[in-house]
Write a protein that holds these residues in place. Sequence first.
Motif, PDB file in Angstrom:
ATOM      1  N   VAL A  46       0.675  -1.332  -0.365  1.00 24.39           N
ATOM      2  CA  VAL A  46       0.249   0.005  -0.240  1.00 24.39           C
ATOM      3  C   VAL A  46       0.871   1.159  -0.292  1.00 24.39           C
ATOM      4  O   VAL A  46       0.308   2.353  -0.948  1.00 24.39           O
ATOM      5  N   THR A  47       1.502   1.189   0.812  1.00 23.87           N
ATOM      6  CA  THR A  47       2.362   2.302   0.587  1.00 23.87           C
ATOM      7  C   THR A  47       3.490   2.562  -0.562  1.00 23.87           C
ATOM      8  O   THR A  47       3.704   3.692  -0.620  1.00 23.87           O
ATOM      9  N   ALA A  48       4.185   1.388  -0.651  1.00 22.80           N
ATOM     10  CA  ALA A  48       4.811   1.485  -2.393  1.00 22.80           C
ATOM     11  C   ALA A  48       4.079   1.690  -3.166  1.00 22.80           C
ATOM     12  O   ALA A  48       4.274   2.620  -4.522  1.00 22.80           O
ATOM     13  N   LEU A  49       2.330   1.605  -3.095  1.00 19.97           N
ATOM     14  CA  LEU A  49       1.668   2.061  -4.504  1.00 19.97           C
ATOM     15  C   LEU A  49       1.082   3.169  -3.969  1.00 19.97           C
ATOM     16  O   LEU A  49       1.089   4.311  -5.255  1.00 19.97           O
ATOM     17  N   PHE A  50       0.902   3.649  -2.973  1.00 20.63           N
ATOM     18  CA  PHE A  50      -0.244   4.887  -2.655  1.00 20.63           C
ATOM     19  C   PHE A  50       0.595   6.354  -2.197  1.00 20.63           C
ATOM     20  O   PHE A  50      -0.489   6.728  -1.743  1.00 20.63           O
ATOM     21  N   GLY A  51       1.902   6.125  -1.091  1.00 26.28           N
ATOM     22  CA  GLY A  51       2.369   6.912  -0.833  1.00 26.28           C
ATOM     23  C   GLY A  51       1.921   6.354   1.099  1.00 26.28           C
ATOM     24  O   GLY A  51       1.390   5.628   1.289  1.00 26.28           O
ATOM     25  N   PRO A  52       3.287   6.963   1.768  1.00 25.82           N
ATOM     26  CA  PRO A  52       3.116   6.127   3.224  1.00 25.82           C
ATOM     27  C   PRO A  52       1.707   7.094   4.191  1.00 25.82           C
ATOM     28  O   PRO A  52       1.858   7.779   3.975  1.00 25.82           O
ATOM     29  N   GLY A  53       1.970   6.300   5.282  1.00 23.13           N
ATOM     30  CA  GLY A  53       0.877   7.001   6.053  1.00 23.13           C
ATOM     31  C   GLY A  53      -0.432   7.288   5.577  1.00 23.13           C
ATOM     32  O   GLY A  53      -0.792   6.513   4.828  1.00 23.13           O
ATOM     33  N   ASP A  54      -0.418   8.453   5.847  1.00 25.99           N
ATOM     34  CA  ASP A  54      -2.019   9.574   5.896  1.00 25.99           C
ATOM     35  C   ASP A  54      -1.708   9.692   4.250  1.00 25.99           C
ATOM     36  O   ASP A  54      -3.059  10.094   3.600  1.00 25.99           O
ATOM     37  N   GLU A 102     -13.688  13.358   7.927  1.00 25.68           N
ATOM     38  CA  GLU A 102     -12.471  12.339   7.858  1.00 25.68           C
ATOM     39  C   GLU A 102     -12.040  12.777   6.920  1.00 25.68           C
ATOM     40  O   GLU A 102     -10.787  12.886   6.797  1.00 25.68           O
ATOM     41  N   ALA A 103     -12.652  12.775   5.661  1.00 21.33           N
ATOM     42  CA  ALA A 103     -12.036  12.663   4.050  1.00 21.33           C
ATOM     43  C   ALA A 103     -11.242  13.659   4.338  1.00 21.33           C
ATOM     44  O   ALA A 103     -10.320  14.918   4.212  1.00 21.33           O
ATOM     45  N   PHE A 104     -12.441  15.132   4.532  1.00 22.51           N
ATOM     46  CA  PHE A 104     -11.651  16.172   4.428  1.00 22.51           C
ATOM     47  C   PHE A 104     -10.598  16.880   5.501  1.00 22.51           C
ATOM     48  O   PHE A 104     -10.071  18.005   5.127  1.00 22.51           O
ATOM     49  N   ALA A 105     -10.991  16.452   6.327  1.00 21.23           N
ATOM     50  CA  ALA A 105      -9.786  16.219   7.524  1.00 21.23           C
ATOM     51  C   ALA A 105      -7.953  15.781   6.825  1.00 21.23           C
ATOM     52  O   ALA A 105      -7.310  16.519   7.116  1.00 21.23           O
ATOM     53  N   LEU A 106      -8.307  15.110   6.073  1.00 23.38           N
ATOM     54  CA  LEU A 106      -7.249  14.108   6.156  1.00 23.38           C
ATOM     55  C   LEU A 106      -7.009  15.739   4.857  1.00 23.38           C
ATOM     56  O   LEU A 106      -5.296  15.690   4.740  1.00 23.38           O
ATOM     57  N   LEU A 107      -7.353  16.211   3.805  1.00 23.33           N
ATOM     58  CA  LEU A 107      -7.458  16.781   2.808  1.00 23.33           C
ATOM     59  C   LEU A 107      -6.482  18.112   3.719  1.00 23.33           C
ATOM     60  O   LEU A 107      -5.644  19.049   2.930  1.00 23.33           O
ATOM     61  N   ALA A 108      -7.260  19.263   4.915  1.00 16.91           N
ATOM     62  CA  ALA A 108      -7.001  20.537   5.034  1.00 16.91           C
ATOM     63  C   ALA A 108      -5.635  19.537   6.254  1.00 16.91           C
ATOM     64  O   ALA A 108      -5.400  20.559   6.816  1.00 16.91           O
ATOM     65  N   SER A 109      -5.502  18.648   6.294  1.00 16.04           N
ATOM     66  CA  SER A 109      -4.013  18.625   7.315  1.00 16.04           C
ATOM     67  C   SER A 109      -2.631  17.922   6.139  1.00 16.04           C
ATOM     68  O   SER A 109      -3.065  17.484   5.158  1.00 16.04           O
ATOM     69  N   SER A 110      -1.548  18.224   6.838  1.00 16.77           N
ATOM     70  CA  SER A 110      -0.552  17.944   5.974  1.00 16.77           C
ATOM     71  C   SER A 110       0.568  17.690   6.906  1.00 16.77           C
ATOM     72  O   SER A 110       1.269  18.647   7.916  1.00 16.77           O
ATOM     73  N   PRO A 111       1.400  16.808   6.041  1.00 16.03           N
ATOM     74  CA  PRO A 111       3.047  16.679   7.331  1.00 16.03           C
ATOM     75  C   PRO A 111       3.829  18.159   7.012  1.00 16.03           C
ATOM     76  O   PRO A 111       4.766  18.158   7.886  1.00 16.03           O
ATOM     77  N   LEU A 112       3.123  18.864   6.044  1.00 17.10           N
ATOM     78  CA  LEU A 112       4.295  19.900   5.785  1.00 17.10           C
ATOM     79  C   LEU A 112       3.445  21.069   6.514  1.00 17.10           C
ATOM     80  O   LEU A 112       4.588  22.321   6.555  1.00 17.10           O
ATOM     81  N   LEU A 113       2.645  21.076   6.923  1.00 18.29           N
ATOM     82  CA  LEU A 113       2.543  22.009   7.879  1.00 18.29           C
ATOM     83  C   LEU A 113       2.761  22.344   9.045  1.00 18.29           C
ATOM     84  O   LEU A 113       3.442  21.265  10.233  1.00 18.29           O
ATOM     85  N   PRO A 114       3.665  23.619  10.153  1.00 17.67           N
ATOM     86  CA  PRO A 114       3.774  23.557  11.064  1.00 17.67           C
ATOM     87  C   PRO A 114       2.837  23.731  12.099  1.00 17.67           C
ATOM     88  O   PRO A 114       2.963  24.727  13.020  1.00 17.67           O
ATOM     89  N   LEU A 115       2.794  22.416  12.585  1.00 19.68           N
ATOM     90  CA  LEU A 115       1.779  22.630  13.475  1.00 19.68           C
ATOM     91  C   LEU A 115       2.526  22.159  14.985  1.00 19.68           C
ATOM     92  O   LEU A 115       3.640  22.118  14.261  1.00 19.68           O
ATOM     93  N   PRO A 116       1.904  22.943  16.156  1.00 19.43           N
ATOM     94  CA  PRO A 116       0.448  22.985  15.764  1.00 19.43           C
ATOM     95  C   PRO A 116      -0.424  24.430  15.404  1.00 19.43           C
ATOM     96  O   PRO A 116      -0.806  24.789  15.993  1.00 19.43           O
TER      97      PRO A 116
END
Length: 214
Positions: A46-54, A102-116
């Motif tokens: 799944v990771t190889a085909l679609f990406g890691p994690g979320d 959950e889908a919209f939350a996934l779209l609106a979140s990103s590991p690139l964002l300077p959380l929190p």
Amino acid sequence: MTTTSAKLLKLALPLIKNHGFTRETLSLSALSLPTPLANPLPDASVTALFGPGDDACRTLVHAWLDDARRRMKEEAIEKMGMGDVLKARLKSNEPVLEHLPEAFALLASSPLLPLPLLPVDPAPIIRHAAQVSNQACWIAHSDSSWYTRRATISAIYLAAELHQLTSPKTAPEFLDSLLENAEHAGKALDETALFASYVWKSWRGIVRSSGVLV
């Protein structure tokens, strides 16, 4: 995207209703192949085909949104009005409505964002609404005035979609009221500004436990 991943994404779409926008859904898609695998895809595949994690889950969300717009275009009939076009798009949400926060939350979140400091990026959601608006304006081409009001149509659709998440049965009437009344159209612009706040609250109660926001 490889042919294999594109094929599996297509097979994953009907599974979202029961399994959500998850890596599990992508894994189970392998069981729907013309010559199905004996077992679901391992997580490494799944990771190889679609990406890691979320990232894999976001890939599935985007595939579903693309498919919903495609179906909106294919199912359109001649001289279909703007209201009917947008209501048809809202109807596409119904089978997976419980999973859309959950889908919209996934779209609106990103590991690139300077959380929190910046927990929400509204740009993907705004882009989604704009794509629906562009497609709807193309379908409802009999009323050329809509072309100059695409930003308003985007806001109206997003407000109606937000309304649908909490009150599915009244969403079509709510959409009609926004389209028919200029004051309501302005109200739609105001209501869409509340979307980031809604997503943030949804994360706390629904999505935080899924690992979208840690």
